[in-house]
Design a protein around this motif. Structure first.
Motif, PDB file in Angstrom:
ATOM      1  N   ASP A 514       0.808  -1.214   0.000  1.00 33.80           N
ATOM      2  CA  ASP A 514       0.000   0.000   0.000  1.00 33.80           C
ATOM      3  C   ASP A 514       0.840   1.262   0.000  1.00 33.80           C
ATOM      4  O   ASP A 514       0.341   2.358   0.201  1.00 33.80           O
ATOM      5  N   ARG A 515       2.154   1.105  -0.203  1.00 33.55           N
ATOM      6  CA  ARG A 515       3.057   2.265  -0.277  1.00 33.55           C
ATOM      7  C   ARG A 515       4.270   1.861  -1.116  1.00 33.55           C
ATOM      8  O   ARG A 515       4.500   0.661  -1.340  1.00 33.55           O
ATOM      9  N   PRO A 516       5.072   2.831  -1.585  1.00 31.63           N
ATOM     10  CA  PRO A 516       6.274   2.493  -2.362  1.00 31.63           C
ATOM     11  C   PRO A 516       7.189   1.558  -1.580  1.00 31.63           C
ATOM     12  O   PRO A 516       7.342   1.676  -0.363  1.00 31.63           O
ATOM     13  N   HIS A 517       7.849   0.646  -2.310  1.00 35.55           N
ATOM     14  CA  HIS A 517       8.590  -0.433  -1.665  1.00 35.55           C
ATOM     15  C   HIS A 517       9.825  -0.786  -2.501  1.00 35.55           C
ATOM     16  O   HIS A 517       9.793  -0.704  -3.730  1.00 35.55           O
ATOM     17  N   SER A 536       8.742  -0.825  -6.459  1.00 38.13           N
ATOM     18  CA  SER A 536       7.328  -1.006  -6.774  1.00 38.13           C
ATOM     19  C   SER A 536       6.481  -0.025  -5.978  1.00 38.13           C
ATOM     20  O   SER A 536       6.891   0.457  -4.917  1.00 38.13           O
ATOM     21  N   THR A 537       5.276   0.235  -6.498  1.00 36.13           N
ATOM     22  CA  THR A 537       4.348   1.154  -5.832  1.00 36.13           C
ATOM     23  C   THR A 537       2.928   0.780  -6.241  1.00 36.13           C
ATOM     24  O   THR A 537       2.699   0.319  -7.367  1.00 36.13           O
ATOM     25  N   PRO A 538       1.956   0.955  -5.348  1.00 36.78           N
ATOM     26  CA  PRO A 538       0.574   0.614  -5.703  1.00 36.78           C
ATOM     27  C   PRO A 538      -0.013   1.626  -6.685  1.00 36.78           C
ATOM     28  O   PRO A 538       0.380   2.790  -6.712  1.00 36.78           O
ATOM     29  N   VAL A 539      -0.941   1.151  -7.495  1.00 34.89           N
ATOM     30  CA  VAL A 539      -1.708   2.016  -8.395  1.00 34.89           C
ATOM     31  C   VAL A 539      -3.112   2.123  -7.802  1.00 34.89           C
ATOM     32  O   VAL A 539      -3.828   1.119  -7.669  1.00 34.89           O
ATOM     33  N   PHE A 540      -3.508   3.351  -7.404  1.00 37.78           N
ATOM     34  CA  PHE A 540      -4.786   3.557  -6.735  1.00 37.78           C
ATOM     35  C   PHE A 540      -5.860   3.981  -7.737  1.00 37.78           C
ATOM     36  O   PHE A 540      -5.573   4.618  -8.758  1.00 37.78           O
ATOM     37  N   ASP A 541      -7.097   3.633  -7.405  1.00 39.59           N
ATOM     38  CA  ASP A 541      -8.250   4.071  -8.194  1.00 39.59           C
ATOM     39  C   ASP A 541      -8.530   5.527  -7.829  1.00 39.59           C
ATOM     40  O   ASP A 541      -8.876   5.828  -6.678  1.00 39.59           O
ATOM     41  N   PRO A 542      -8.375   6.457  -8.763  1.00 42.48           N
ATOM     42  CA  PRO A 542      -8.573   7.882  -8.418  1.00 42.48           C
ATOM     43  C   PRO A 542     -10.002   8.199  -8.025  1.00 42.48           C
ATOM     44  O   PRO A 542     -10.247   9.222  -7.379  1.00 42.48           O
ATOM     45  N   SER A 547      -9.486   8.383   1.980  1.00 42.05           N
ATOM     46  CA  SER A 547      -9.138   7.800   3.277  1.00 42.05           C
ATOM     47  C   SER A 547      -8.864   6.307   3.170  1.00 42.05           C
ATOM     48  O   SER A 547      -8.032   5.757   3.881  1.00 42.05           O
ATOM     49  N   GLN A 548      -9.587   5.608   2.267  1.00 43.40           N
ATOM     50  CA  GLN A 548      -9.369   4.180   2.036  1.00 43.40           C
ATOM     51  C   GLN A 548      -9.369   3.924   0.527  1.00 43.40           C
ATOM     52  O   GLN A 548     -10.336   3.392  -0.046  1.00 43.40           O
ATOM     53  N   PRO A 549      -8.283   4.334  -0.148  1.00 43.61           N
ATOM     54  CA  PRO A 549      -8.257   4.204  -1.605  1.00 43.61           C
ATOM     55  C   PRO A 549      -8.211   2.737  -2.033  1.00 43.61           C
ATOM     56  O   PRO A 549      -7.637   1.883  -1.353  1.00 43.61           O
ATOM     57  N   THR A 550      -8.811   2.472  -3.180  1.00 39.77           N
ATOM     58  CA  THR A 550      -8.815   1.125  -3.737  1.00 39.77           C
ATOM     59  C   THR A 550      -7.551   0.901  -4.558  1.00 39.77           C
ATOM     60  O   THR A 550      -7.187   1.732  -5.394  1.00 39.77           O
ATOM     61  N   ILE A 551      -6.885  -0.221  -4.305  1.00 43.61           N
ATOM     62  CA  ILE A 551      -5.668  -0.563  -5.044  1.00 43.61           C
ATOM     63  C   ILE A 551      -6.061  -1.363  -6.276  1.00 43.61           C
ATOM     64  O   ILE A 551      -6.684  -2.424  -6.188  1.00 43.61           O
ATOM     65  N   LEU A 552      -5.694  -0.839  -7.450  1.00 37.78           N
ATOM     66  CA  LEU A 552      -6.010  -1.500  -8.717  1.00 37.78           C
ATOM     67  C   LEU A 552      -4.922  -2.484  -9.137  1.00 37.78           C
ATOM     68  O   LEU A 552      -5.190  -3.437  -9.876  1.00 37.78           O
ATOM     69  N   GLY A 553      -3.707  -2.228  -8.724  1.00 32.98           N
ATOM     70  CA  GLY A 553      -2.602  -3.081  -9.134  1.00 32.98           C
ATOM     71  C   GLY A 553      -1.287  -2.543  -8.589  1.00 32.98           C
ATOM     72  O   GLY A 553      -1.261  -1.642  -7.742  1.00 32.98           O
ATOM     73  N   VAL A 554      -0.186  -3.076  -9.063  1.00 29.52           N
ATOM     74  CA  VAL A 554       1.157  -2.672  -8.622  1.00 29.52           C
ATOM     75  C   VAL A 554       2.006  -2.404  -9.856  1.00 29.52           C
ATOM     76  O   VAL A 554       2.055  -3.234 -10.780  1.00 29.52           O
ATOM     77  N   LEU A 555       2.654  -1.235  -9.874  1.00 32.82           N
ATOM     78  CA  LEU A 555       3.590  -0.872 -10.939  1.00 32.82           C
ATOM     79  C   LEU A 555       5.008  -1.063 -10.405  1.00 32.82           C
ATOM     80  O   LEU A 555       5.316  -0.624  -9.296  1.00 32.82           O
TER      81      LEU A 555
END
Length: 705
Positions: A514-517, A536-542, A547-555
């Motif tokens: 859920d954060r850059p890694h 790597s870093t998560p890709v969030f649904d804009p 407050s609770q963003p949805t993670i669509l995937g990982v770049l």
């Protein structure tokens, strides 16, 4: 703020870059009419085809420009800025004006430079100088930056006011005595050593850039040409103070030995009144050549072919040791030149010790027998102690050097990784990426990955591979395209879940980061068995809640450790090596890479040790004289530093036993030679004194008879 000297002696050279203004020619300097006040360089705009090193410009044109600027200044009146009272005008140039001010809060006088001529663009060009001064604010040998206001209209910055003029103005009255010149030289070298330790090369040292305060202490000014140790852009200095290899418009890394050459040239000028290898015919030939590259080549070839200067050898009261230091600084071959300002200070210290030893030898001639016996006793009894002391001193110096090298290596690696993390986060925030990942259009994702890869190449970020997965870890696309890894689930990999590679649970599903890694190190299964790490870093649904963003995937992007190793090659280690480790105690780089590299279907080994813990947990930097490496279990001298922004650490190591053996071998050999020489000298002096004593007795007996 700069103080000019004789225009014939200070022909400033600068690269001609399209869209910028060159550094000023000597004929373009503005004289404010008061020799006690600073003189300001006035750069002059030239056509793209005209070189700043062209023949002497029309002085009438320069005077007209100066009058126009003076009329404009008078029409505006004195500027006003908060907290400062403007006292008087000091000088002006194409970039702006310099005024003497007084801080209303403290009463301290300062120099304030306003960028009033095309302030927007010119401030951007000169902002690098302000940044260099800010880096060097802690050293009293650097003209100090006090305040800066880039958003003011016009923008300005405030510097300490140095009241006693420049070294160039002092040299207009003639050469300096050896003692005074040597003291100024030492002060410049001390300040320059601090500059070099900061990873900065001044690249334009000369008398007009050395200011003298009210006590006569030297301060280095004008960092407009200064370069970082990793900057490969052209850095041209001033004729006859510029090292011959520096006179080149091709890209090359700025070298501390360029500043050493200029340092020697300044001491030469202080002793003789003019810079080394200067000849009227050569200066005329340079001025008569229109093309910049031809002028530089002519200067470089002439200096390299010129004989070693000898005028300083005829200076009254100069000694051979100081002559040797000047000669080492002025070597045209950089390999034979002193390496940096620290080496110059070491040479001065060796000279001081040698001169003191000569005084002791004089005392030895007065009482040779007593002295020889005393020294013999100390030599026999204290030989081992002397060896131990010399070993400890050398080891301590090398440990401090390793600490500096470790901090420099940490700075280089951290900057490169953080830059790539910034690029990765920017790409992950691209609305196009969220849209195609959410829609599951793999063809569109492949196209977008290719765009990301090409953009990174343009920005000179050499990245092994770009990868995008969906929220459950299935690879959707990558660049360069590798179909064998697409449509497979990689949620078990550390770069996706942030919890390490789950080698025993490849069929299970794990939550995404859920954060850059930064991942643990790995070895690829390709034919080259590439070693690397993944950012790597998560890709969030804009459209989701903040407050609770949805993670669509990982770049993710892959960096080869070989590239990281190449970044460290710019740090000179002198037979040492660098160890790089992450916050989970994985060794990324080591001299024994075979022991730290991950085996197939295994997680990489970890190497916890006290040094690693202190660096990672406490972000400590320093050095140790006895460090047992957890990988090969050898004892090393080591300097260590943290990379706090990414949680890594670096250790620079030298084999302690090898260093001690080398020191001991040299010391024992010198001790044996000194014992033989000592005994021979003792026998000879004793014989001479015995003969003298017998002669005196014989003469006395003859007189008595």
């Amino acid at each position: 703020m700069k103080f000019p000297t004789n225009p014939e002696d200070e022909a400033r050279v600068a690269p001609q870059v399209e869209g910028t203004e060159p550094a000023c020619d000597s004929a373009d300097r503005i004289d404010n009419g008061d020799p006690t006040l600073p003189q300001i360089d006035a750069p002059r705009a030239v056509d793209a085809a005209q070189s700043p090193l062209s023949a002497t410009p029309d002085k009438t044109e320069a005077i007209s420009d100066a009058k126009a600027r003076e009329a404009s200044r008078r029409s505006r009146g004195a500027p006003r800025i908060p907290h400062y009272e403007i006292v008087r005008f000091l000088g002006s140039g194409t970039f702006g004006e310099v005024w003497l001010g007084r801080d209303r809060r403290t009463g301290i006088q300062v120099a304030i430079k306003f960028f009033v001529h095309g302030s927007g663009g010119q401030w951007g060009l000169l902002q690098a100088e302000v940044q260099q001064l800010a880096e060097l604010h802690a050293d009293p040998g650097i003209v100090q930056l006090i305040d800066v206001e880039p958003d003011a209209v016009p923008p300005y910055y405030v510097m300490a006011f140095v009241q006693n003029g420049s070294l160039a103005q002092r040299l207009e009255r003639g050469p300096l005595p050896v003692r005074e010149a040597l003291e100024i030289f030492r002060q410049i070298a001390e300040a320059l050593a601090y500059v070099h330790a900061k990873g900065i090369r001044h690249c334009d040292l000369k008398p007009s850039n050395i200011l003298l305060d009210i006590r006569g202490r030297a301060k280095i000014a004008d960092f407009g040409q200064a370069h970082l140790s990793s900057d490969a852009s052209p850095a041209l200095g001033t004729f006859f103070y510029m090292a011959p290899e520096q006179a080149d418009l091709n890209e090359q890394i700025a070298d501390t030995r360029w500043d050493v050459y200029a340092l020697g040239a300044i001491l030469f000028a202080m002793l003789t009144g003019h810079p080394p290898r200067e000849a009227p015919t050569l200066r005329a030939e340079i001025r008569g050549t229109a093309d910049l590259s031809h002028r530089l080549r002519h200067y470089r070839d002439s200096v390299q072919q010129a004989p070693l200067p000898r005028e300083h050898r005829r200076v009254k009261a100069i000694d051979r040791l100081l002559v040797a230091i000047i000669d080492r600084c002025l070597e045209t071959d950089p390999a034979r030149r002193l390496r940096d300002a620290g080496a110059v200070l070491e040479a001065l210290e060796r000279r001081r010790r040698t001169l003191q030893q000569r005084a002791m030898l004089g005392f030895g001639l007065i009482a040779p027998v007593v002295l020889m016996l005393t020294m013999a006793a100390f030599t026999l009894i204290g030989a081992d102690r002397a060896i131990l002391a010399s070993q400890n001193e050398m080891v301590e110096q090398l440990g401090r050097s390793d600490s500096v090298s470790a901090r420099l290596a940490a700075l280089i690696v951290e900057e490169e990784i953080v830059n790539r993390l910034d690029v990765l986060k920017a790409r992950a925030a691209d609305p196009r990426l969220a849209e195609v990942v959410k829609g599951g259009d793999q063809e569109a994702m492949r196209t977008l990955m290719a765009d990301f890869g090409k953009d990174a190449e343009v920005e000179e970020f050499k990245i092994k591979r770009w990868t995008i997965t969906n929220q459950v870890g299935t690879t959707q696309a990558n660049f360069p395209w590798e179909p064998s890894v697409c449509n497979k689930n990689w949620s078990w990999r550390d770069w996706f879940n942030g919890q390490g590679d789950h080698l025993d649970g490849k069929d299970q599903r794990y939550l995404p980061i859920d954060r850059p890694h930064i991942s643990q190190p790995f070895v690829s299964k390709d034919k080259d068995h590439t070693k690397g790490v993944v950012l790597s870093t998560p890709v969030f649904d804009p459209s989701s809640s903040t407050s609770q963003p949805t993670i669509l995937g990982v770049l993710a992007l892959t960096i080869e450790l070989e590239r990281v190793e190449n970044w460290l090659k710019s740090v000179r280690l002198n037979d040492g090596f660098t160890v790089l480790f992450d916050n989970r105690y994985h060794c990324l780089l080591h001299n024994r890479q075979d022991r730290v590299t991950a085996r197939p279907n295994q997680n990489p080994p970890i190497w916890p040790c006290p040094i690693y813990r202190n660096v990672i947990e406490n972000e400590e930097s320093g050095h140790t004289l006895s460090y047992r490496d957890p990988v090969d279990h050898k004892v090393y001298l080591a300097g260590y530093a943290s990379l706090p922004r990414i949680g890594w650490g670096v250790v620079v190591q030298h084999d302690r036993e090898r260093v001690l053996d080398q020191i001991a071998a040299v010391t024992h050999r010198l001790m044996r030679i000194s014992r033989v020489a000592f005994l021979a000298a003792g026998v000879l002096i004793s014989a001479l004194w015995g003969w003298q004593f017998w002669t005196l007795r014989h003469v006395q007996r003859m007189a008595d008879a």
